[in-house]
Design a protein around this motif. Sequence first.
Motif, PDB file in Angstrom:
ATOM      1  N   UNK A 275       5.480 -12.137  20.928  1.00  0.00           N
ATOM      2  CA  UNK A 275       6.105 -12.995  19.916  1.00  0.00           C
ATOM      3  C   UNK A 275       5.102 -14.028  19.412  1.00  0.00           C
ATOM      4  N   UNK A 276       4.295 -14.559  20.322  1.00  0.00           N
ATOM      5  CA  UNK A 276       3.262 -15.512  19.931  1.00  0.00           C
ATOM      6  C   UNK A 276       2.218 -14.851  19.039  1.00  0.00           C
ATOM      7  N   UNK A 277       1.819 -13.634  19.408  1.00  0.00           N
ATOM      8  CA  UNK A 277       0.802 -12.920  18.623  1.00  0.00           C
ATOM      9  C   UNK A 277       1.284 -12.644  17.206  1.00  0.00           C
ATOM     10  N   UNK A 278       2.566 -12.318  17.049  1.00  0.00           N
ATOM     11  CA  UNK A 278       3.111 -12.039  15.722  1.00  0.00           C
ATOM     12  C   UNK A 278       3.109 -13.279  14.841  1.00  0.00           C
ATOM     13  N   UNK A 279       3.301 -14.440  15.450  1.00  0.00           N
ATOM     14  CA  UNK A 279       3.357 -15.687  14.688  1.00  0.00           C
ATOM     15  C   UNK A 279       1.976 -16.272  14.416  1.00  0.00           C
ATOM     16  N   UNK A 280       1.000 -15.961  15.268  1.00  0.00           N
ATOM     17  CA  UNK A 280      -0.303 -16.616  15.198  1.00  0.00           C
ATOM     18  C   UNK A 280      -1.046 -16.447  13.872  1.00  0.00           C
ATOM     19  N   UNK A 281      -1.006 -15.268  13.215  1.00  0.00           N
ATOM     20  CA  UNK A 281      -1.707 -15.183  11.922  1.00  0.00           C
ATOM     21  C   UNK A 281      -1.201 -16.185  10.888  1.00  0.00           C
ATOM     22  N   UNK A 282       0.073 -16.564  10.969  1.00  0.00           N
ATOM     23  CA  UNK A 282       0.606 -17.558  10.039  1.00  0.00           C
ATOM     24  C   UNK A 282       0.266 -18.971  10.496  1.00  0.00           C
ATOM     25  N   UNK A 283       0.534 -19.291  11.772  1.00  0.00           N
ATOM     26  CA  UNK A 283       0.257 -20.645  12.252  1.00  0.00           C
ATOM     27  C   UNK A 283      -1.240 -20.925  12.290  1.00  0.00           C
ATOM     28  N   UNK A 284      -2.046 -19.910  12.603  1.00  0.00           N
ATOM     29  CA  UNK A 284      -3.485 -20.119  12.690  1.00  0.00           C
ATOM     30  C   UNK A 284      -4.139 -20.431  11.361  1.00  0.00           C
ATOM     31  N   UNK A 285      -3.628 -19.856  10.270  1.00  0.00           N
ATOM     32  CA  UNK A 285      -4.238 -20.104   8.967  1.00  0.00           C
ATOM     33  C   UNK A 285      -3.915 -21.504   8.439  1.00  0.00           C
ATOM     34  N   UNK A 286      -2.988 -22.199   9.081  1.00  0.00           N
ATOM     35  CA  UNK A 286      -2.667 -23.561   8.641  1.00  0.00           C
ATOM     36  C   UNK A 286      -3.848 -24.504   8.800  1.00  0.00           C
ATOM     37  N   UNK A 287      -4.795 -24.137   9.673  1.00  0.00           N
ATOM     38  CA  UNK A 287      -5.969 -24.988   9.839  1.00  0.00           C
ATOM     39  C   UNK A 287      -6.848 -24.965   8.590  1.00  0.00           C
ATOM     40  N   UNK A 288      -6.675 -23.948   7.740  1.00  0.00           N
ATOM     41  CA  UNK A 288      -7.396 -23.898   6.459  1.00  0.00           C
ATOM     42  C   UNK A 288      -6.755 -24.799   5.413  1.00  0.00           C
ATOM     43  N   UNK A 289      -5.515 -25.226   5.667  1.00  0.00           N
ATOM     44  CA  UNK A 289      -4.750 -25.943   4.644  1.00  0.00           C
ATOM     45  C   UNK A 289      -4.469 -27.393   4.986  1.00  0.00           C
ATOM     46  N   UNK A 290      -4.452 -27.733   6.257  1.00  0.00           N
ATOM     47  CA  UNK A 290      -4.084 -29.095   6.657  1.00  0.00           C
ATOM     48  C   UNK A 290      -5.251 -29.805   7.331  1.00  0.00           C
ATOM     49  N   UNK A 291      -5.206 -31.121   7.257  1.00  0.00           N
ATOM     50  CA  UNK A 291      -6.196 -31.956   7.915  1.00  0.00           C
ATOM     51  C   UNK A 291      -6.250 -31.605   9.405  1.00  0.00           C
ATOM     52  N   UNK A 292      -7.459 -31.493   9.929  1.00  0.00           N
ATOM     53  CA  UNK A 292      -7.640 -31.100  11.329  1.00  0.00           C
ATOM     54  C   UNK A 292      -6.941 -32.063  12.281  1.00  0.00           C
ATOM     55  N   UNK A 293      -6.880 -33.346  11.919  1.00  0.00           N
ATOM     56  CA  UNK A 293      -6.216 -34.325  12.791  1.00  0.00           C
ATOM     57  C   UNK A 293      -4.727 -34.034  12.904  1.00  0.00           C
TER      58      UNK A 293
ATOM     59  N   UNK B 296      -3.453 -39.151  21.655  1.00  0.00           N
ATOM     60  CA  UNK B 296      -4.181 -40.276  21.044  1.00  0.00           C
ATOM     61  C   UNK B 296      -5.687 -40.198  21.270  1.00  0.00           C
ATOM     62  N   UNK B 297      -6.111 -39.610  22.389  1.00  0.00           N
ATOM     63  CA  UNK B 297      -7.546 -39.461  22.638  1.00  0.00           C
ATOM     64  C   UNK B 297      -8.160 -38.512  21.607  1.00  0.00           C
ATOM     65  N   UNK B 298      -7.463 -37.404  21.340  1.00  0.00           N
ATOM     66  CA  UNK B 298      -7.958 -36.429  20.358  1.00  0.00           C
ATOM     67  C   UNK B 298      -8.059 -37.059  18.971  1.00  0.00           C
ATOM     68  N   UNK B 299      -7.051 -37.830  18.598  1.00  0.00           N
ATOM     69  CA  UNK B 299      -7.079 -38.476  17.284  1.00  0.00           C
ATOM     70  C   UNK B 299      -8.217 -39.490  17.194  1.00  0.00           C
ATOM     71  N   UNK B 300      -8.483 -40.192  18.301  1.00  0.00           N
ATOM     72  CA  UNK B 300      -9.597 -41.140  18.301  1.00  0.00           C
ATOM     73  C   UNK B 300     -10.926 -40.409  18.170  1.00  0.00           C
ATOM     74  N   UNK B 301     -11.054 -39.283  18.862  1.00  0.00           N
ATOM     75  CA  UNK B 301     -12.294 -38.510  18.788  1.00  0.00           C
ATOM     76  C   UNK B 301     -12.514 -37.924  17.393  1.00  0.00           C
ATOM     77  N   UNK B 302     -11.439 -37.707  16.641  1.00  0.00           N
ATOM     78  CA  UNK B 302     -11.543 -37.143  15.292  1.00  0.00           C
ATOM     79  C   UNK B 302     -11.609 -38.226  14.208  1.00  0.00           C
ATOM     80  N   UNK B 303     -11.846 -39.458  14.608  1.00  0.00           N
ATOM     81  CA  UNK B 303     -11.966 -40.520  13.606  1.00  0.00           C
ATOM     82  C   UNK B 303     -13.132 -40.200  12.667  1.00  0.00           C
TER      83      UNK B 303
END
Length: 381
Positions: free
Chosen positions: A30-48, A152-159
């Motif tokens: 079920x995760x594999x079927x969804x991943x092509x859609x959720x994974x491509x969101x990194x091309x469209x949204x801010x990495x943070x 919050x640590x990840x968001x700080x590292x992505x400043x």
Amino acid sequence: FIGVFGPEVRAEFGLSHTEWGSLYLVGTLASALLLPWTGQLIDRYDLRVFAAGVLLALATACIAMSLANSIVFLGVAIFLLRQSGQGLTSHAAAVSMARYHGRDRGKALAISTIGFSAAEALLPVLAVVAIAFWGWRQTYAMVGIAVLLVVPIALWLLRGHGHRHDRHLAELHEAAGDGTSARDRTRRQMLSEARFYLMLPAVLAPSFIMTAMFFHHLTLAEAKGWSAAWVTGSYWVYALSTVVTSLAAGPLIDRLSAARIVPLFLLPMALSLVLLVPAEAAFWVLPYFLFAGMSSGLHFTGLAALWAELYGSKHLGAIKSLAGSLSVFASALGPVTIGFVLDAGGSMEGICLGFAVYCVVATLLLVPALRRPGAEQAHGT
């Protein structure tokens, strides 16, 4: 990590090896079927935004696992773990390093694997200890809380990431203007090439084989008469081998191209599996993890760089998410395959030998695939 909880979960829910592997299979598919859609969101949204969302989902998955009170609930929790964990967190790391570091992507990917490898070495051992002291449910709840603290640590590292992304967009625009972006390929274009299908067995091998082996390492220990604590306590060898190999391979990839480094990456894994077949002394766990870690290090660094070399970075999220989805699918098949063979009377030795043969066949397909026109010429962006 999930595999370490297997004996406790199977005992509480009354599951056989095949049933537990099948439940893992359903959640992972079920995760594999969804991943092509959720994974491509990194091309469209801010990495943070993407990173924070993935971490929140992972924390939710861990807490859901700790609260599972039925087979259905357990399956949903496994789906969430697979989607947010090995699916999207590793996807975000690989895509980000390959996308934003250009000619230094090999070194960047190598450095990023240190965290993954450190977790592989430490978390299973810590989980075994935590389960013994507090139980498997409490352990998963604590892990969920720990992941929440990482947000919050990840968001700080992505400043300052906005400026980094603007530079990336400017580079893409410049490349489009001078014609050097011609190799930026879409996912559809990738699927139209025969090369992708020749590469596929090798691409899937680490997820299929090593997920299955890690999932059943305690079964291997039982079959060989080895201590479970010794096997899980030796994960540091695998992690150290992965890190050292990644760090060594990174500069070579930047200098020579991934297309030249990747083709033989499965052979150390094949050797590691062959060593387990006649092994009787517990010592053989160490060279097994050593050689398996070498393949893992080349896999983490080499394949992530290879997708960018062959198909560009513009649609890298979509391309990598498809490859990740197929890998997740393969990782789902691995544990249930071993469970089925064991329940049918097979042995871990026979399974290891079969996996080794698979590695050799996949290598024989991969080598000509990366010698096709355009494989090495793609290097340089």
